[in-house]
Each structure stands twice: as structure tokens, then as C-alpha cells.
Design a protein around this motif. Sequence first.
Motif, PDB file in Angstrom:
ATOM      1  N   UNK A  48     -15.021  66.776   7.326  1.00  0.00           N
ATOM      2  CA  UNK A  48     -13.994  65.880   6.781  1.00  0.00           C
ATOM      3  C   UNK A  48     -13.372  65.054   7.900  1.00  0.00           C
ATOM      4  N   UNK A  49     -13.046  65.701   8.996  1.00  0.00           N
ATOM      5  CA  UNK A  49     -12.423  64.991  10.112  1.00  0.00           C
ATOM      6  C   UNK A  49     -13.388  63.985  10.744  1.00  0.00           C
ATOM      7  N   UNK A  50     -14.649  64.352  10.832  1.00  0.00           N
ATOM      8  CA  UNK A  50     -15.640  63.422  11.388  1.00  0.00           C
ATOM      9  C   UNK A  50     -15.792  62.204  10.478  1.00  0.00           C
ATOM     10  N   UNK A  51     -15.767  62.434   9.162  1.00  0.00           N
ATOM     11  CA  UNK A  51     -15.863  61.319   8.223  1.00  0.00           C
ATOM     12  C   UNK A  51     -14.652  60.395   8.350  1.00  0.00           C
ATOM     13  N   UNK A  52     -13.473  60.990   8.523  1.00  0.00           N
ATOM     14  CA  UNK A  52     -12.273  60.176   8.711  1.00  0.00           C
ATOM     15  C   UNK A  52     -12.372  59.352   9.989  1.00  0.00           C
ATOM     16  N   UNK A  53     -12.894  59.959  11.053  1.00  0.00           N
ATOM     17  CA  UNK A  53     -13.074  59.227  12.313  1.00  0.00           C
ATOM     18  C   UNK A  53     -14.044  58.065  12.144  1.00  0.00           C
ATOM     19  N   UNK A  54     -15.150  58.328  11.459  1.00  0.00           N
ATOM     20  CA  UNK A  54     -16.155  57.283  11.242  1.00  0.00           C
ATOM     21  C   UNK A  54     -15.589  56.142  10.410  1.00  0.00           C
ATOM     22  N   UNK A  55     -14.847  56.493   9.372  1.00  0.00           N
ATOM     23  CA  UNK A  55     -14.240  55.459   8.529  1.00  0.00           C
ATOM     24  C   UNK A  55     -13.259  54.616   9.344  1.00  0.00           C
ATOM     25  N   UNK A  56     -12.512  55.264  10.221  1.00  0.00           N
ATOM     26  CA  UNK A  56     -11.574  54.532  11.066  1.00  0.00           C
ATOM     27  C   UNK A  56     -12.290  53.584  12.019  1.00  0.00           C
ATOM     28  N   UNK A  57     -13.427  54.026  12.548  1.00  0.00           N
ATOM     29  CA  UNK A  57     -14.195  53.175  13.452  1.00  0.00           C
ATOM     30  C   UNK A  57     -14.753  51.960  12.721  1.00  0.00           C
ATOM     31  N   UNK A  58     -15.228  52.171  11.504  1.00  0.00           N
ATOM     32  CA  UNK A  58     -15.741  51.057  10.703  1.00  0.00           C
ATOM     33  C   UNK A  58     -14.614  50.093  10.391  1.00  0.00           C
ATOM     34  N   UNK A  59     -13.475  50.637   9.992  1.00  0.00           N
ATOM     35  CA  UNK A  59     -12.314  49.796   9.692  1.00  0.00           C
ATOM     36  C   UNK A  59     -11.914  48.973  10.914  1.00  0.00           C
ATOM     37  N   UNK A  60     -11.871  49.635  12.071  1.00  0.00           N
ATOM     38  CA  UNK A  60     -11.502  48.930  13.305  1.00  0.00           C
ATOM     39  C   UNK A  60     -12.528  47.844  13.646  1.00  0.00           C
TER      40      UNK A  60
END
Length: 66
Positions: A48-60
Motif C-alpha cells: 500500500x505504501x509503495x503504491x502511494x509513493x508511486x502515485x505521488x511520483x506520477x502526480x509530481x
Amino acid sequence: MSANEKAKAKYEQAKGKLKEGAGRTTDDESMAAEGRAEKSQGSLREAKEKAKDSAGKVRDALKGDR
């Protein structure tokens, strides 16, 4: 991944692994099953945390293209 959540995930995985091993050693299938469940819970928390990190990177990355 926040350091706190990562630590919780690793702790759950380690605790589950120990409990599973203890259950196997003592032929306590219930304890071994609890250990497997705790390991799975830790793995899910980590995913879950890795997915949140990935989503944040895509958003950024998308914000940078604007």
C-alpha cells in the motif's frame, strides 16, 4: 513511503515470521497460521505504501509537465 509506516510493515513481517516459525517448531498450527496472517498483513501494508509513493511520483511528474 513514510519511515514510520515502513517500520510498521517490516515489524509485522518479522513478528509474523517468528510466530510462524515458533508455531511450526511446537506443532501449533494455529500459531503458525497467525504468523502467516501477520506476515501477509505486513506485506499488504508495505505494498500500500509503495503504491502511494508511486502515485505521488506520477502526480509530481505530471505537475512538472504543465
